[in-house]
Each structure stands twice: as C-alpha cells, then as structure tokens.
Design an enzyme around this catalytic site. Structure first.
Site, PDB file in Angstrom:
ATOM      1  N   SER A  61       0.822  -1.212   0.000  1.00 39.38           N
ATOM      2  CA  SER A  61       0.000   0.000   0.000  1.00 39.38           C
ATOM      3  C   SER A  61       0.858   1.266   0.000  1.00 39.38           C
ATOM      4  O   SER A  61       2.022   1.249   0.390  1.00 39.38           O
ATOM      5  CB  SER A  61      -0.898   0.027   1.237  1.00 39.38           C
ATOM      6  OG  SER A  61      -1.582  -1.192   1.386  1.00 39.38           O
TER       7      SER A  61
HETATM    8  N1  SAH Z   1      -0.762  -4.897   4.040  1.00 41.80           N
HETATM    9  C1  SAH Z   1       0.021  -5.198   2.835  1.00 41.80           C
HETATM   10  C2  SAH Z   1      -0.714  -4.885   1.552  1.00 41.80           C
HETATM   11  C3  SAH Z   1      -1.806  -5.828   1.341  1.00 41.80           C
HETATM   12  S1  SAH Z   1      -2.422  -6.032  -0.304  1.00 41.80           S
HETATM   13  C4  SAH Z   1       1.368  -4.527   2.884  1.00 41.80           C
HETATM   14  O1  SAH Z   1       1.666  -3.800   3.835  1.00 41.80           O
HETATM   15  O2  SAH Z   1       2.170  -4.782   1.971  1.00 41.80           O
HETATM   16  C5  SAH Z   1      -3.808  -7.054   0.176  1.00 41.80           C
HETATM   17  C6  SAH Z   1      -3.452  -8.466   0.562  1.00 41.80           C
HETATM   18  O3  SAH Z   1      -4.661  -9.078   1.019  1.00 41.80           O
HETATM   19  C7  SAH Z   1      -2.930  -9.320  -0.577  1.00 41.80           C
HETATM   20  O4  SAH Z   1      -1.651  -9.805  -0.276  1.00 41.80           O
HETATM   21  C8  SAH Z   1      -3.963 -10.448  -0.683  1.00 41.80           C
HETATM   22  O5  SAH Z   1      -3.392 -11.708  -0.995  1.00 41.80           O
HETATM   23  C9  SAH Z   1      -4.569 -10.452   0.701  1.00 41.80           C
HETATM   24  N2  SAH Z   1      -5.902 -11.055   0.811  1.00 41.80           N
HETATM   25  C10 SAH Z   1      -6.982 -10.916   0.003  1.00 41.80           C
HETATM   26  N3  SAH Z   1      -8.018 -11.665   0.450  1.00 41.80           N
HETATM   27  C11 SAH Z   1      -7.578 -12.284   1.587  1.00 41.80           C
HETATM   28  C12 SAH Z   1      -8.181 -13.188   2.518  1.00 41.80           C
HETATM   29  N4  SAH Z   1      -9.448 -13.621   2.398  1.00 41.80           N
HETATM   30  N5  SAH Z   1      -7.432 -13.618   3.563  1.00 41.80           N
HETATM   31  C13 SAH Z   1      -6.148 -13.212   3.723  1.00 41.80           C
HETATM   32  N6  SAH Z   1      -5.530 -12.359   2.873  1.00 41.80           N
HETATM   33  C14 SAH Z   1      -6.233 -11.893   1.821  1.00 41.80           C
END
Ligand code: SAH
Length: 213
Positions: A61
C-alpha cells in the site's frame, strides 16, 4: 542500504502533508525501512508515496494510507492486533512498533514466507504470520484489541466483528472491488457496534480461500 536522511525527511513531510500526524505512527514509519519490503527494481522507489507491485499480483500500500490506517486504529502499546492481508509485511511491521503483538494472515503462502523472512532479517520478534483465509479471522487467538483489513470486503466479515474485544477498534475498506471504497472504523460497544466513515480508498478485494502462485 538504508535511506539517507534527506530521503527520510521528504518521506515524513509527505506523510504529514497527507494527514499523518500521530507522533508514534510517524516514529514507526521513520524507523521501519520500507525498502526491505519492496523487491527488485521497485526498491529504489520505496520512499515515494505510491503503492508498488509485489509478488502474486498484489501491491504494497501507499505509505500515506498505511499511516492513515495505523492512526485510525489508535493502537495502544499493550494491544494484540490482527491484520488481514500481510502482502509485503510492511503494514504489519509498522503495527509491530505500536502494539505488543501482531498476528497477520494472507491467502498466499509465498507472501507469508517472504514477509516472515523480512521480519527475521529485520529482527522484528512480535509478529506471527499465517497462511489462511482471513475472512474467518483467527478464532484460536481471539479476541483482538484491534483488527485491520488491507483488502476490501463488501461488508465487515461477521467472524471478525465477533473476534473484536468490547472497546476494540477495526479499520477496513468496504465496497465493491472495482469501485471506490470507503475506509471505515468500527468500534465494538458493550451492546452493538459504532460505524464511522473515514475517507474514500482503493484496495484489492478480500477473496475467499487460499491463493495459488
Ligand atoms: N498490508 C500489505 C498490503 C496488502 S495487499 C502490505 O503492507 O504490503 C492485500 C493483501 O490481502 C494481498 O496480499 C492479498 O493476498 C490479501 N488477501 C486478500 N483476500 C484475503 C483473505 N481472504 N485472507 C487473507 N488475505 C487476503
């Protein structure tokens, strides 16, 4: 290689100008090296205020959004925090500076393994990372003082609401994946929940089941 002082100063200035004013959050973001969480050619852009691609087609992000979300979560030093969506691990590392313990889950095993390797290399001891579908939360570790979702759900998932301690706070983007979403803050009261809209945001969707890369 860590960022030089001027790069860091510009980074902090950009965060403040976008509304990140909480002293503990700014200190955490000054201390944690975002470059360690960004791989390959994008590492040199780690201190620009933009989202960047990571493995498995996901993104780390934008720093100012990480700051705004961390601030809205109002994390206290004794808190046990759950993050859904480990991604690169950067947001978890910021939370780990603010809280006692952080649990973070992602649906991609590879992202969890890569993030764990960075936590180890950076000597961050208070994060536990799991591969799991985060929409079910982590019942074994519940309740949580704080819960942060970094993927957008249509509505706050019921299991996560149930795993929030009374007085606890959850921050998450809600809305359709292809539209502008709202960042909301949910506070659990003695009876029921209080909802506040914070700002429009754009996140990848919260998907069901485990991912394959
Ligand atoms: N917080 C992260 C950015 C996250 S991007 C950082 O600091 O880099 C969003 C993430 O949510 C992705 O890696 C995706 O795989 C995950 N995601 C999406 N649906 C999910 C679910 N049901 N359970 C766990 N992770 C999930």
């Amino acid at each position: 290689m860590t960022a030089d002082a001027e790069t860091k100063m510009q980074f902090l200035y950009a965060l403040r100008s976008k509304g990140v004013t909480d002293k503990r959050v700014l200190e955490a973001m000054e201390d944690v090296d975002r470059r360690a969480f960004v791989k390959g050619i994008f590492a040199e852009r780690a201190y620009e205020d933009m989202p960047l691609p990571i493995a498995c087609g996901q993104t780390i992000s934008q720093p100012s959004i990480v700051g705004v979300m961390s601030q809205a979560l109002d994390v206290q030093p004794r808190d046990k925090v759950l993050e859904i969506g480990t991604g690169s691990g950067y947001q978890a590392a910021i939370l780990a500076r603010l809280a006692r313990r952080v649990y973070t889950v992602d649906r991609f095993p590879r992202l969890v393994a890569d993030a764990q390797a960075v936590f180890d290399a950076q000597n961050i001891p208070n994060i536990t990372a799991f591969t799991a579908d985060g929409s079910h939360g982590l019942p074994d570790q519940a309740p949580f003082d704080r819960i942060l979702l970094t993927a957008a759900a249509e509505d706050p998932p019921g299991p996560l609401l149930a795993q929030l301690r009374v007085g606890g706070i959850m921050v998450l983007p809600v809305g359709q994946s292809d539209a502008v979403q709202q960042l909301i803050r949910v506070t659990r009261l003695e009876s029921g929940y209080d909802y506040a809209e914070l700002r429009p945001v754009r996140f990848v969707p919260l998907l069901e089941g485990l991912g394959r890369d």
